[in-house]
Motif scaffolding. Sequence first.
Motif, PDB file in Angstrom:
ATOM      1  N   LEU A 112       0.833  -1.209   0.000  1.00 42.22           N
ATOM      2  CA  LEU A 112       0.000   0.000   0.000  1.00 42.22           C
ATOM      3  C   LEU A 112       0.865   1.256   0.000  1.00 42.22           C
ATOM      4  O   LEU A 112       0.550   2.244  -0.673  1.00 42.22           O
ATOM      5  CB  LEU A 112      -0.924  -0.003   1.210  1.00 42.22           C
ATOM      6  CG  LEU A 112      -2.058  -1.033   1.188  1.00 42.22           C
ATOM      7  CD1 LEU A 112      -2.777  -1.068   2.531  1.00 42.22           C
ATOM      8  CD2 LEU A 112      -3.046  -0.731   0.062  1.00 42.22           C
ATOM      9  N   ALA A 113       1.970   1.216   0.754  1.00 39.65           N
ATOM     10  CA  ALA A 113       2.878   2.367   0.777  1.00 39.65           C
ATOM     11  C   ALA A 113       3.468   2.614  -0.607  1.00 39.65           C
ATOM     12  O   ALA A 113       3.621   3.766  -1.037  1.00 39.65           O
ATOM     13  CB  ALA A 113       3.985   2.128   1.797  1.00 39.65           C
ATOM     14  N   GLY A 114       3.810   1.530  -1.295  1.00 42.41           N
ATOM     15  CA  GLY A 114       4.345   1.673  -2.646  1.00 42.41           C
ATOM     16  C   GLY A 114       3.334   2.302  -3.591  1.00 42.41           C
ATOM     17  O   GLY A 114       3.687   3.146  -4.431  1.00 42.41           O
ATOM     18  N   GLN A 115       2.066   1.908  -3.467  1.00 43.66           N
ATOM     19  CA  GLN A 115       1.018   2.473  -4.327  1.00 43.66           C
ATOM     20  C   GLN A 115       0.788   3.955  -4.048  1.00 43.66           C
ATOM     21  O   GLN A 115       0.618   4.749  -4.973  1.00 43.66           O
ATOM     22  CB  GLN A 115      -0.287   1.714  -4.103  1.00 43.66           C
ATOM     23  CG  GLN A 115      -0.292   0.277  -4.562  1.00 43.66           C
ATOM     24  CD  GLN A 115      -1.583  -0.426  -4.169  1.00 43.66           C
ATOM     25  OE1 GLN A 115      -2.602   0.214  -3.929  1.00 43.66           O
ATOM     26  NE2 GLN A 115      -1.534  -1.753  -4.083  1.00 43.66           N
ATOM     27  N   HIS A 116       0.788   4.323  -2.790  1.00 43.40           N
ATOM     28  CA  HIS A 116       0.396   5.687  -2.410  1.00 43.40           C
ATOM     29  C   HIS A 116       1.558   6.664  -2.338  1.00 43.40           C
ATOM     30  O   HIS A 116       1.375   7.866  -2.548  1.00 43.40           O
ATOM     31  CB  HIS A 116      -0.306   5.666  -1.048  1.00 43.40           C
ATOM     32  CG  HIS A 116      -1.495   4.766  -1.004  1.00 43.40           C
ATOM     33  ND1 HIS A 116      -1.921   4.136   0.144  1.00 43.40           N
ATOM     34  CD2 HIS A 116      -2.359   4.380  -1.991  1.00 43.40           C
ATOM     35  CE1 HIS A 116      -2.988   3.405  -0.128  1.00 43.40           C
ATOM     36  NE2 HIS A 116      -3.268   3.526  -1.410  1.00 43.40           N
ATOM     37  N   LEU A 117       2.735   6.169  -2.006  1.00 44.21           N
ATOM     38  CA  LEU A 117       3.870   7.060  -1.733  1.00 44.21           C
ATOM     39  C   LEU A 117       5.058   6.846  -2.663  1.00 44.21           C
ATOM     40  O   LEU A 117       6.001   7.634  -2.638  1.00 44.21           O
ATOM     41  CB  LEU A 117       4.331   6.872  -0.278  1.00 44.21           C
ATOM     42  CG  LEU A 117       3.277   7.159   0.792  1.00 44.21           C
ATOM     43  CD1 LEU A 117       3.761   6.676   2.162  1.00 44.21           C
ATOM     44  CD2 LEU A 117       2.981   8.661   0.848  1.00 44.21           C
ATOM     45  N   GLY A 118       5.022   5.783  -3.446  1.00 45.86           N
ATOM     46  CA  GLY A 118       6.138   5.501  -4.339  1.00 45.86           C
ATOM     47  C   GLY A 118       7.079   4.466  -3.766  1.00 45.86           C
ATOM     48  O   GLY A 118       7.101   4.199  -2.560  1.00 45.86           O
ATOM     49  N   SER A 119       7.884   3.895  -4.631  1.00 41.16           N
ATOM     50  CA  SER A 119       8.762   2.787  -4.244  1.00 41.16           C
ATOM     51  C   SER A 119       9.851   3.212  -3.268  1.00 41.16           C
ATOM     52  O   SER A 119      10.275   2.423  -2.421  1.00 41.16           O
ATOM     53  CB  SER A 119       9.405   2.168  -5.488  1.00 41.16           C
ATOM     54  OG  SER A 119      10.158   3.153  -6.206  1.00 41.16           O
ATOM     55  N   THR A 120      10.301   4.466  -3.355  1.00 44.61           N
ATOM     56  CA  THR A 120      11.370   4.917  -2.457  1.00 44.61           C
ATOM     57  C   THR A 120      10.898   4.918  -1.006  1.00 44.61           C
ATOM     58  O   THR A 120      11.595   4.425  -0.109  1.00 44.61           O
ATOM     59  CB  THR A 120      11.849   6.331  -2.841  1.00 44.61           C
ATOM     60  OG1 THR A 120      12.347   6.309  -4.179  1.00 44.61           O
ATOM     61  CG2 THR A 120      12.950   6.798  -1.898  1.00 44.61           C
ATOM     62  N   ILE A 121       9.711   5.453  -0.766  1.00 45.04           N
ATOM     63  CA  ILE A 121       9.169   5.479   0.593  1.00 45.04           C
ATOM     64  C   ILE A 121       8.893   4.062   1.079  1.00 45.04           C
ATOM     65  O   ILE A 121       9.128   3.734   2.254  1.00 45.04           O
ATOM     66  CB  ILE A 121       7.885   6.322   0.650  1.00 45.04           C
ATOM     67  CG1 ILE A 121       8.173   7.763   0.226  1.00 45.04           C
ATOM     68  CG2 ILE A 121       7.295   6.294   2.052  1.00 45.04           C
ATOM     69  CD1 ILE A 121       9.169   8.478   1.112  1.00 45.04           C
ATOM     70  N   ALA A 122       8.415   3.213   0.180  1.00 47.49           N
ATOM     71  CA  ALA A 122       8.171   1.821   0.560  1.00 47.49           C
ATOM     72  C   ALA A 122       9.469   1.138   0.961  1.00 47.49           C
ATOM     73  O   ALA A 122       9.504   0.352   1.918  1.00 47.49           O
ATOM     74  CB  ALA A 122       7.504   1.074  -0.582  1.00 47.49           C
ATOM     75  N   THR A 123      10.546   1.445   0.246  1.00 40.85           N
ATOM     76  CA  THR A 123      11.852   0.871   0.586  1.00 40.85           C
ATOM     77  C   THR A 123      12.336   1.375   1.938  1.00 40.85           C
ATOM     78  O   THR A 123      12.879   0.612   2.742  1.00 40.85           O
ATOM     79  CB  THR A 123      12.895   1.209  -0.494  1.00 40.85           C
ATOM     80  OG1 THR A 123      12.462   0.675  -1.745  1.00 40.85           O
ATOM     81  CG2 THR A 123      14.256   0.626  -0.138  1.00 40.85           C
ATOM     82  N   ILE A 124      12.140   2.663   2.188  1.00 44.77           N
ATOM     83  CA  ILE A 124      12.496   3.215   3.506  1.00 44.77           C
ATOM     84  C   ILE A 124      11.723   2.484   4.595  1.00 44.77           C
ATOM     85  O   ILE A 124      12.259   2.146   5.650  1.00 44.77           O
ATOM     86  CB  ILE A 124      12.217   4.731   3.547  1.00 44.77           C
ATOM     87  CG1 ILE A 124      13.177   5.472   2.619  1.00 44.77           C
ATOM     88  CG2 ILE A 124      12.333   5.264   4.977  1.00 44.77           C
ATOM     89  CD1 ILE A 124      12.864   6.952   2.460  1.00 44.77           C
ATOM     90  N   GLY A 125      10.439   2.225   4.328  1.00 39.15           N
ATOM     91  CA  GLY A 125       9.640   1.470   5.286  1.00 39.15           C
ATOM     92  C   GLY A 125      10.196   0.086   5.524  1.00 39.15           C
ATOM     93  O   GLY A 125      10.217  -0.400   6.669  1.00 39.15           O
TER      94      GLY A 125
END
Length: 492
Positions: free
Chosen positions: A286-299
Amino acid sequence: MSLTEHRTTSAVSAALAKDRLGVPSVVFFVISAAAPLTVIAGVVSTAYAATGVTGVPLAFILLGAILGLFAVGYVTMARYVVNAGAFYAYTAKGLGRPVGVATAWVALLAYNALQVGLYGVIGSAAEPLFVDWFGISPPWWLIALAFWALTGVLGLMRVDVNGKVLSVLLLTEVAVVVVFDIANLLHPAAAAGYSMGVFNPGNLFVPGVGAVIAICVASFSGFESSVVFSEETKDPRRTVPLATYVALVVISALYALSSWALTVPVGVDRIVGASREQGPELLFALAGQHLGSTIATIGSVLFVTSIVAAMIAFHNTIARYVFALGRENVLPAGFARTNPPTGAPIIGSLTQSVFGLAVIVLYAAFDLDPLVHLFFTIGSFGGLGVLLLLAGTSVAVLAFFLKTPGVENAWRTRIAPAVASVLLIVVLGLALVNFDTVLGVAPDSLLRWALPAAYFAAIGLGVAWGLALRRNRPGVYANIGLGAQAAVRRSS
Protein backbone atom coordinates in the motif's frame (compact mmCIF):
# COMPACT_ATOMS: atom_id res chain seq x y z
CA MET A 1 22.21 3.19 59.67
CA SER A 2 25.96 3.29 60.31
CA LEU A 3 28.39 4.95 57.94
CA THR A 4 29.71 1.52 56.95
CA GLU A 5 26.21 0.24 56.19
CA HIS A 6 25.43 3.37 54.19
CA ARG A 7 28.55 2.93 52.08
CA THR A 8 27.77 -0.73 51.51
CA THR A 9 24.24 0.05 50.42
CA SER A 10 25.45 2.75 48.04
CA ALA A 11 28.06 0.45 46.51
CA VAL A 12 25.59 -2.35 45.94
CA SER A 13 22.94 -0.07 44.45
CA ALA A 14 25.53 1.29 42.04
CA ALA A 15 26.28 -2.20 40.69
CA LEU A 16 23.76 -1.31 38.03
CA ALA A 17 24.64 2.26 37.08
CA LYS A 18 22.28 4.66 38.83
CA ASP A 19 20.74 7.89 37.55
CA ARG A 20 21.34 7.24 33.86
CA LEU A 21 17.79 6.91 32.55
CA GLY A 22 15.07 9.53 32.46
CA VAL A 23 11.47 9.15 31.29
CA PRO A 24 12.25 9.39 27.54
CA SER A 25 14.95 6.69 27.68
CA VAL A 26 12.72 4.25 29.58
CA VAL A 27 9.87 4.95 27.15
CA PHE A 28 12.21 4.16 24.25
CA PHE A 29 13.18 0.83 25.85
CA VAL A 30 9.54 -0.07 26.46
CA ILE A 31 8.13 0.85 23.06
CA SER A 32 11.13 -0.60 21.23
CA ALA A 33 10.45 -3.97 22.85
CA ALA A 34 6.88 -3.73 21.57
CA ALA A 35 8.30 -3.15 18.03
CA PRO A 36 5.41 -1.07 16.58
CA LEU A 37 6.27 -1.43 12.89
CA THR A 38 6.81 -5.18 13.26
CA VAL A 39 3.43 -5.46 14.98
CA ILE A 40 1.56 -3.36 12.44
CA ALA A 41 3.11 -5.10 9.44
CA GLY A 42 3.06 -8.63 10.85
CA VAL A 43 0.73 -9.11 13.81
CA VAL A 44 -2.15 -6.96 12.53
CA SER A 45 -2.28 -8.71 9.16
CA THR A 46 -1.97 -12.08 10.92
CA ALA A 47 -4.87 -11.24 13.23
CA TYR A 48 -7.10 -10.35 10.29
CA ALA A 49 -6.00 -13.34 8.22
CA ALA A 50 -6.00 -16.06 10.88
CA THR A 51 -9.30 -15.18 12.54
CA GLY A 52 -11.44 -13.51 9.88
CA VAL A 53 -12.51 -11.00 12.54
CA THR A 54 -12.54 -7.31 11.56
CA GLY A 55 -12.72 -5.86 15.10
CA VAL A 56 -8.93 -5.90 15.54
CA PRO A 57 -8.63 -2.12 16.24
CA LEU A 58 -11.17 -2.41 19.06
CA ALA A 59 -9.24 -5.39 20.47
CA PHE A 60 -6.15 -3.20 20.81
CA ILE A 61 -8.16 -0.53 22.66
CA LEU A 62 -9.64 -3.08 25.07
CA LEU A 63 -6.29 -4.71 25.73
CA GLY A 64 -4.71 -1.30 26.31
CA ALA A 65 -7.42 -0.55 28.87
CA ILE A 66 -6.90 -3.89 30.65
CA LEU A 67 -3.15 -3.36 30.79
CA GLY A 68 -3.74 0.19 31.99
CA LEU A 69 -5.64 -1.24 34.96
CA PHE A 70 -2.79 -3.67 35.57
CA ALA A 71 -0.29 -0.81 35.45
CA VAL A 72 -2.04 1.05 38.29
CA GLY A 73 -1.05 -1.52 40.91
CA TYR A 74 2.14 -2.49 39.10
CA VAL A 75 3.74 0.95 39.18
CA THR A 76 2.40 1.62 42.67
CA MET A 77 4.29 -1.42 43.91
CA ALA A 78 7.41 -0.05 42.21
CA ARG A 79 7.51 2.57 44.96
CA TYR A 80 8.02 -0.16 47.55
CA VAL A 81 10.02 -2.77 45.61
CA VAL A 82 12.86 -1.42 43.46
CA ASN A 83 14.42 -4.44 41.79
CA ALA A 84 15.71 -5.23 38.30
CA GLY A 85 13.93 -8.58 38.65
CA ALA A 86 10.49 -6.88 38.52
CA PHE A 87 7.99 -9.79 38.15
CA TYR A 88 10.26 -12.07 40.17
CA ALA A 89 10.58 -9.64 43.06
CA TYR A 90 6.89 -8.69 43.04
CA THR A 91 5.61 -12.24 43.19
CA ALA A 92 8.19 -13.13 45.86
CA LYS A 93 6.86 -10.28 47.99
CA GLY A 94 3.19 -10.93 47.27
CA LEU A 95 2.83 -14.69 46.89
CA GLY A 96 5.90 -16.07 48.64
CA ARG A 97 9.52 -16.73 47.75
CA PRO A 98 9.02 -20.13 46.03
CA VAL A 99 6.46 -18.56 43.69
CA GLY A 100 8.93 -15.73 43.08
CA VAL A 101 11.59 -18.21 41.96
CA ALA A 102 9.03 -19.93 39.72
CA THR A 103 8.17 -16.56 38.21
CA ALA A 104 11.85 -15.97 37.48
CA TRP A 105 12.09 -19.23 35.54
CA VAL A 106 8.97 -18.32 33.52
CA ALA A 107 10.35 -14.83 32.83
CA LEU A 108 13.67 -16.18 31.59
CA LEU A 109 11.86 -18.65 29.31
CA ALA A 110 9.44 -16.04 27.95
CA TYR A 111 11.85 -13.18 27.34
CA ASN A 112 14.51 -15.41 25.82
CA ALA A 113 11.85 -16.86 23.50
CA LEU A 114 10.82 -13.38 22.40
CA GLN A 115 14.44 -12.36 21.92
CA VAL A 116 15.62 -15.35 19.87
CA GLY A 117 12.35 -15.43 17.91
CA LEU A 118 13.37 -12.11 16.40
CA TYR A 119 16.46 -13.74 14.88
CA GLY A 120 14.06 -15.83 12.82
CA VAL A 121 12.41 -12.83 11.15
CA ILE A 122 15.39 -10.52 10.68
CA GLY A 123 16.71 -12.59 7.77
CA SER A 124 13.48 -12.55 5.76
CA ALA A 125 13.04 -8.83 6.51
CA ALA A 126 16.56 -7.86 5.41
CA GLU A 127 17.11 -10.27 2.51
CA PRO A 128 15.04 -8.32 -0.07
CA LEU A 129 17.15 -5.24 0.65
CA PHE A 130 20.36 -7.16 -0.02
CA VAL A 131 18.87 -8.42 -3.29
CA ASP A 132 17.75 -4.95 -4.41
CA TRP A 133 20.91 -3.12 -3.37
CA PHE A 134 23.70 -5.62 -3.87
CA GLY A 135 22.24 -8.38 -6.02
CA ILE A 136 23.03 -11.03 -3.40
CA SER A 137 20.83 -13.25 -1.27
CA PRO A 138 22.69 -14.21 1.92
CA PRO A 139 21.29 -17.04 4.06
CA TRP A 140 19.03 -15.97 6.91
CA TRP A 141 21.43 -17.23 9.55
CA LEU A 142 24.28 -15.06 8.27
CA ILE A 143 22.10 -11.96 8.54
CA ALA A 144 20.92 -13.09 11.98
CA LEU A 145 24.52 -13.54 13.15
CA ALA A 146 25.43 -10.00 12.08
CA PHE A 147 22.59 -8.50 14.12
CA TRP A 148 23.26 -10.95 16.97
CA ALA A 149 26.80 -9.52 17.19
CA LEU A 150 25.52 -5.93 17.16
CA THR A 151 23.02 -6.68 19.91
CA GLY A 152 25.65 -8.42 22.02
CA VAL A 153 28.11 -5.54 21.74
CA LEU A 154 25.49 -2.96 22.69
CA GLY A 155 24.45 -5.12 25.64
CA LEU A 156 27.90 -4.60 27.16
CA MET A 157 27.77 -0.83 26.83
CA ARG A 158 26.25 1.81 29.10
CA VAL A 159 22.50 1.52 29.40
CA ASP A 160 22.04 5.15 28.36
CA VAL A 161 24.00 4.45 25.16
CA ASN A 162 21.48 1.72 24.37
CA GLY A 163 18.72 4.21 25.16
CA LYS A 164 20.13 6.73 22.68
CA VAL A 165 20.40 4.10 19.94
CA LEU A 166 16.82 3.05 20.60
CA SER A 167 15.62 6.65 20.56
CA VAL A 168 16.89 7.16 17.01
CA LEU A 169 15.52 3.83 15.76
CA LEU A 170 12.17 4.24 17.46
CA LEU A 171 11.49 7.84 16.44
CA THR A 172 12.14 7.05 12.77
CA GLU A 173 10.05 3.87 13.06
CA VAL A 174 7.06 5.67 14.55
CA ALA A 175 7.43 8.48 12.02
CA VAL A 176 7.16 6.11 9.07
CA VAL A 177 4.16 4.37 10.65
CA VAL A 178 2.40 7.73 10.94
CA VAL A 179 3.27 8.59 7.33
CA PHE A 180 1.90 5.23 6.15
CA ASP A 181 -1.27 5.77 8.20
CA ILE A 182 -1.84 9.23 6.72
CA ALA A 183 -1.31 7.88 3.21
CA ASN A 184 -3.81 5.07 3.83
CA LEU A 185 -6.37 7.49 5.25
CA LEU A 186 -6.00 9.78 2.23
CA HIS A 187 -6.84 6.94 -0.17
CA PRO A 188 -10.12 5.41 1.01
CA ALA A 189 -11.63 2.52 -0.92
CA ALA A 190 -14.29 3.77 -3.34
CA ALA A 191 -17.08 1.60 -1.98
CA ALA A 192 -16.32 1.35 1.75
CA GLY A 193 -14.87 4.79 2.50
CA TYR A 194 -14.07 5.61 6.12
CA SER A 195 -15.92 2.75 7.76
CA MET A 196 -15.87 2.80 11.57
CA GLY A 197 -17.35 -0.67 11.77
CA VAL A 198 -14.05 -2.06 13.06
CA PHE A 199 -14.77 -0.27 16.36
CA ASN A 200 -18.23 -1.83 16.65
CA PRO A 201 -18.29 -4.43 19.48
CA GLY A 202 -20.48 -6.60 17.25
CA ASN A 203 -17.51 -7.05 14.89
CA LEU A 204 -15.20 -8.18 17.69
CA PHE A 205 -17.35 -10.31 19.97
CA VAL A 206 -17.97 -13.02 17.41
CA PRO A 207 -16.61 -16.56 17.04
CA GLY A 208 -12.86 -16.06 16.87
CA VAL A 209 -12.67 -13.24 19.42
CA GLY A 210 -10.50 -15.40 21.69
CA ALA A 211 -7.98 -15.92 18.90
CA VAL A 212 -7.90 -12.18 18.14
CA ILE A 213 -7.21 -11.37 21.80
CA ALA A 214 -4.58 -14.09 22.00
CA ILE A 215 -2.76 -12.84 18.90
CA CYS A 216 -2.99 -9.14 19.73
CA VAL A 217 -1.97 -9.37 23.39
CA ALA A 218 1.54 -10.48 22.39
CA SER A 219 1.91 -7.10 20.65
CA PHE A 220 2.14 -5.43 24.05
CA SER A 221 5.02 -7.63 25.23
CA GLY A 222 7.68 -5.39 26.68
CA PHE A 223 5.47 -2.57 27.99
CA GLU A 224 5.96 -3.95 31.50
CA SER A 225 9.75 -3.73 31.29
CA SER A 226 9.83 -0.15 32.62
CA VAL A 227 10.17 -1.54 36.15
CA VAL A 228 13.17 -3.66 35.12
CA PHE A 229 15.15 -0.42 34.68
CA SER A 230 14.00 1.11 37.98
CA GLU A 231 17.43 0.77 39.61
CA GLU A 232 19.00 2.78 36.78
CA THR A 233 16.48 5.61 36.58
CA LYS A 234 17.04 9.09 37.95
CA ASP A 235 13.85 9.11 40.03
CA PRO A 236 12.14 5.67 40.15
CA ARG A 237 9.02 6.92 41.96
CA ARG A 238 8.30 9.38 39.14
CA THR A 239 10.07 7.92 36.12
CA VAL A 240 8.69 4.37 36.21
CA PRO A 241 4.96 5.24 36.45
CA LEU A 242 5.16 8.07 33.92
CA ALA A 243 7.17 6.01 31.41
CA THR A 244 4.79 3.07 31.77
CA TYR A 245 1.64 5.10 31.16
CA VAL A 246 3.15 7.11 28.30
CA ALA A 247 4.37 3.97 26.56
CA LEU A 248 1.06 2.16 27.02
CA VAL A 249 -1.00 5.07 25.66
CA VAL A 250 1.32 5.50 22.66
CA ILE A 251 1.34 1.78 21.87
CA SER A 252 -2.44 1.33 22.22
CA ALA A 253 -3.29 4.42 20.17
CA LEU A 254 -0.76 3.60 17.45
CA TYR A 255 -1.93 -0.01 17.11
CA ALA A 256 -5.62 0.91 17.04
CA LEU A 257 -5.14 3.75 14.55
CA SER A 258 -2.83 1.80 12.26
CA SER A 259 -4.95 -1.37 12.20
CA TRP A 260 -7.97 0.77 11.26
CA ALA A 261 -6.01 2.82 8.70
CA LEU A 262 -4.95 -0.44 7.02
CA THR A 263 -8.62 -1.20 6.29
CA VAL A 264 -9.40 2.22 4.75
CA PRO A 265 -7.73 1.82 1.31
CA VAL A 266 -8.59 -1.89 1.11
CA GLY A 267 -12.11 -1.83 2.51
CA VAL A 268 -13.36 -3.51 5.68
CA ASP A 269 -15.07 -6.18 3.59
CA ARG A 270 -11.79 -7.06 1.85
CA ILE A 271 -9.20 -6.65 4.62
CA VAL A 272 -9.34 -10.31 5.65
CA GLY A 273 -8.82 -11.55 2.10
CA ALA A 274 -6.03 -9.04 1.41
CA SER A 275 -4.25 -10.00 4.64
CA ARG A 276 -4.46 -13.69 3.78
CA GLU A 277 -3.13 -13.02 0.29
CA GLN A 278 -0.28 -10.61 1.08
CA GLY A 279 0.47 -11.03 4.78
CA PRO A 280 3.06 -8.56 6.19
CA GLU A 281 3.72 -7.24 2.67
CA LEU A 282 0.27 -5.62 2.60
CA LEU A 283 1.44 -2.56 4.54
CA PHE A 284 4.44 -1.98 2.27
CA ALA A 285 2.50 -2.72 -0.92
CA LEU A 286 0.00 0.00 0.00
CA ALA A 287 2.88 2.37 0.78
CA GLY A 288 4.35 1.67 -2.65
CA GLN A 289 1.02 2.47 -4.33
CA HIS A 290 0.40 5.69 -2.41
CA LEU A 291 3.87 7.06 -1.73
CA GLY A 292 6.14 5.50 -4.34
CA SER A 293 8.76 2.79 -4.24
CA THR A 294 11.37 4.92 -2.46
CA ILE A 295 9.17 5.48 0.59
CA ALA A 296 8.17 1.82 0.56
CA THR A 297 11.85 0.87 0.59
CA ILE A 298 12.50 3.21 3.51
CA GLY A 299 9.64 1.47 5.29
CA SER A 300 11.27 -1.89 4.61
CA VAL A 301 14.54 -0.61 6.07
CA LEU A 302 12.76 0.61 9.16
CA PHE A 303 11.02 -2.74 9.43
CA VAL A 304 14.49 -4.20 9.90
CA THR A 305 15.52 -1.54 12.41
CA SER A 306 12.25 -2.14 14.29
CA ILE A 307 13.27 -5.75 14.77
CA VAL A 308 16.77 -4.71 15.82
CA ALA A 309 15.39 -2.24 18.37
CA ALA A 310 13.26 -5.00 19.90
CA MET A 311 16.30 -7.28 20.05
CA ILE A 312 18.27 -4.66 21.96
CA ALA A 313 15.41 -3.97 24.37
CA PHE A 314 14.72 -7.62 25.18
CA HIS A 315 18.44 -8.38 25.48
CA ASN A 316 18.81 -5.67 28.11
CA THR A 317 15.74 -6.91 30.00
CA ILE A 318 17.02 -10.51 30.10
CA ALA A 319 20.49 -9.44 31.22
CA ARG A 320 18.99 -7.59 34.18
CA TYR A 321 16.82 -10.52 35.20
CA VAL A 322 19.88 -12.77 35.25
CA PHE A 323 21.78 -10.11 37.22
CA ALA A 324 18.97 -9.85 39.78
CA LEU A 325 18.91 -13.62 40.31
CA GLY A 326 22.67 -13.83 40.63
CA ARG A 327 22.76 -10.96 43.11
CA GLU A 328 20.45 -12.91 45.42
CA ASN A 329 22.25 -16.26 44.80
CA VAL A 330 19.15 -17.84 43.27
CA LEU A 331 21.54 -18.28 40.34
CA PRO A 332 25.29 -18.56 41.00
CA ALA A 333 26.70 -15.29 42.32
CA GLY A 334 28.92 -14.87 39.27
CA PHE A 335 25.84 -13.87 37.25
CA ALA A 336 25.67 -10.66 39.30
CA ARG A 337 28.93 -9.33 37.88
CA THR A 338 28.74 -5.98 36.13
CA ASN A 339 31.17 -4.25 33.80
CA PRO A 340 32.74 -1.50 35.99
CA PRO A 341 33.25 1.10 33.24
CA THR A 342 29.69 0.81 31.94
CA GLY A 343 27.64 -0.61 34.82
CA ALA A 344 26.17 -3.19 32.39
CA PRO A 345 25.37 -6.68 33.75
CA ILE A 346 28.18 -8.33 31.81
CA ILE A 347 27.60 -12.00 32.65
CA GLY A 348 23.84 -11.70 32.16
CA SER A 349 24.42 -10.05 28.78
CA LEU A 350 26.97 -12.66 27.68
CA THR A 351 24.71 -15.48 28.82
CA GLN A 352 21.86 -14.21 26.65
CA SER A 353 24.26 -13.79 23.71
CA VAL A 354 25.49 -17.38 24.05
CA PHE A 355 21.92 -18.66 24.16
CA GLY A 356 20.99 -16.63 21.07
CA LEU A 357 24.01 -17.95 19.18
CA ALA A 358 23.14 -21.54 20.09
CA VAL A 359 19.59 -21.11 18.77
CA ILE A 360 20.74 -19.60 15.47
CA VAL A 361 23.29 -22.40 14.96
CA LEU A 362 20.74 -25.09 15.86
CA TYR A 363 18.08 -23.81 13.47
CA ALA A 364 20.61 -23.36 10.69
CA ALA A 365 22.15 -26.82 11.21
CA PHE A 366 18.77 -28.56 11.01
CA ASP A 367 17.55 -26.32 8.18
CA LEU A 368 14.40 -25.30 10.07
CA ASP A 369 12.16 -22.57 8.69
CA PRO A 370 13.24 -19.48 10.66
CA LEU A 371 10.03 -17.54 10.01
CA VAL A 372 7.57 -20.29 10.92
CA HIS A 373 9.48 -22.40 13.43
CA LEU A 374 11.46 -19.64 15.15
CA PHE A 375 9.67 -16.31 14.80
CA PHE A 376 6.01 -17.38 14.83
CA THR A 377 6.22 -20.50 17.01
CA ILE A 378 8.84 -19.44 19.55
CA GLY A 379 7.66 -15.82 19.52
CA SER A 380 4.08 -16.90 20.27
CA PHE A 381 5.41 -19.09 23.06
CA GLY A 382 7.17 -16.05 24.52
CA GLY A 383 4.04 -13.91 24.26
CA LEU A 384 2.04 -16.52 26.16
CA GLY A 385 4.68 -16.50 28.88
CA VAL A 386 4.48 -12.72 29.28
CA LEU A 387 0.69 -12.97 29.58
CA LEU A 388 1.13 -15.61 32.29
CA LEU A 389 3.57 -13.28 34.08
CA LEU A 390 1.14 -10.36 33.88
CA ALA A 391 -1.73 -12.38 35.35
CA GLY A 392 0.41 -13.83 38.14
CA THR A 393 2.00 -10.49 39.00
CA SER A 394 -1.38 -8.74 39.13
CA VAL A 395 -2.53 -11.27 41.74
CA ALA A 396 0.77 -10.81 43.60
CA VAL A 397 0.35 -7.02 43.70
CA LEU A 398 -3.13 -7.43 45.17
CA ALA A 399 -1.82 -9.90 47.76
CA PHE A 400 1.08 -7.62 48.70
CA PHE A 401 -1.13 -4.64 49.44
CA LEU A 402 -3.68 -6.76 51.30
CA LYS A 403 -0.81 -7.69 53.61
CA THR A 404 0.36 -4.05 53.73
CA PRO A 405 -2.85 -2.06 54.24
CA GLY A 406 -3.12 1.70 54.45
CA VAL A 407 0.00 2.66 52.47
CA GLU A 408 -1.92 3.83 49.38
CA ASN A 409 -5.54 4.46 48.43
CA ALA A 410 -7.94 1.59 47.70
CA TRP A 411 -8.03 2.25 43.93
CA ARG A 412 -4.30 1.65 43.54
CA THR A 413 -3.92 -1.23 45.96
CA ARG A 414 -7.14 -3.23 45.78
CA ILE A 415 -9.73 -2.20 43.20
CA ALA A 416 -7.55 -1.81 40.09
CA PRO A 417 -5.34 -4.86 40.86
CA ALA A 418 -8.39 -7.03 41.60
CA VAL A 419 -10.22 -6.07 38.38
CA ALA A 420 -7.00 -6.41 36.36
CA SER A 421 -6.35 -9.87 37.84
CA VAL A 422 -9.78 -11.14 36.80
CA LEU A 423 -9.52 -9.68 33.30
CA LEU A 424 -5.98 -10.94 32.73
CA ILE A 425 -6.91 -14.45 33.88
CA VAL A 426 -9.81 -14.38 31.39
CA VAL A 427 -7.45 -13.23 28.62
CA LEU A 428 -4.97 -15.95 29.59
CA GLY A 429 -7.74 -18.54 29.39
CA LEU A 430 -8.74 -17.28 25.93
CA ALA A 431 -5.12 -17.47 24.79
CA LEU A 432 -4.74 -21.05 26.00
CA VAL A 433 -8.01 -22.19 24.44
CA ASN A 434 -7.10 -20.57 21.10
CA PHE A 435 -3.38 -21.28 21.14
CA ASP A 436 -3.66 -23.52 18.07
CA THR A 437 -4.93 -20.53 16.06
CA VAL A 438 -2.14 -18.34 17.43
CA LEU A 439 0.45 -20.91 16.31
CA GLY A 440 -1.32 -21.61 13.03
CA VAL A 441 -1.47 -25.37 13.70
CA ALA A 442 -4.24 -27.97 13.84
CA PRO A 443 -6.27 -28.17 17.08
CA ASP A 444 -4.85 -31.63 17.81
CA SER A 445 -1.23 -30.57 17.23
CA LEU A 446 1.22 -31.60 19.92
CA LEU A 447 2.72 -28.09 19.93
CA ARG A 448 -0.45 -26.38 21.13
CA TRP A 449 -0.22 -28.35 24.39
CA ALA A 450 3.52 -28.95 24.68
CA LEU A 451 4.52 -25.30 24.61
CA PRO A 452 2.15 -24.15 27.40
CA ALA A 453 3.15 -27.27 29.36
CA ALA A 454 6.75 -26.00 29.32
CA TYR A 455 5.71 -23.04 31.46
CA PHE A 456 3.92 -25.25 33.97
CA ALA A 457 7.05 -27.40 34.14
CA ALA A 458 9.11 -24.27 34.77
CA ILE A 459 6.72 -23.24 37.53
CA GLY A 460 7.01 -26.64 39.18
CA LEU A 461 10.81 -26.63 38.97
CA GLY A 462 10.97 -23.05 40.25
CA VAL A 463 8.83 -23.80 43.28
CA ALA A 464 10.89 -26.92 43.97
CA TRP A 465 14.12 -24.90 43.78
CA GLY A 466 12.70 -22.26 46.10
CA LEU A 467 11.72 -24.91 48.64
CA ALA A 468 15.15 -26.51 48.33
CA LEU A 469 16.76 -23.14 49.09
CA ARG A 470 14.51 -22.77 52.13
CA ARG A 471 15.60 -26.15 53.41
CA ASN A 472 19.30 -26.13 52.51
CA ARG A 473 20.29 -22.45 52.23
CA PRO A 474 18.00 -20.44 54.52
CA GLY A 475 20.22 -17.35 54.26
CA VAL A 476 19.79 -17.25 50.48
CA TYR A 477 16.08 -18.00 50.81
CA ALA A 478 15.59 -15.08 53.19
CA ASN A 479 17.11 -12.69 50.64
CA ILE A 480 14.87 -13.66 47.71
CA GLY A 481 13.24 -10.54 46.26
CA LEU A 482 15.28 -8.06 48.32
CA GLY A 483 17.40 -6.78 45.44
CA ALA A 484 20.36 -4.62 46.49
CA GLN A 485 19.42 -5.15 50.14
CA ALA A 486 20.26 -8.85 49.75
CA ALA A 487 23.95 -8.08 49.22
CA VAL A 488 23.93 -5.68 52.15
CA ARG A 489 22.47 -8.35 54.42
CA ARG A 490 25.06 -10.88 53.30
CA SER A 491 27.91 -8.45 53.99
CA SER A 492 26.65 -7.41 57.42
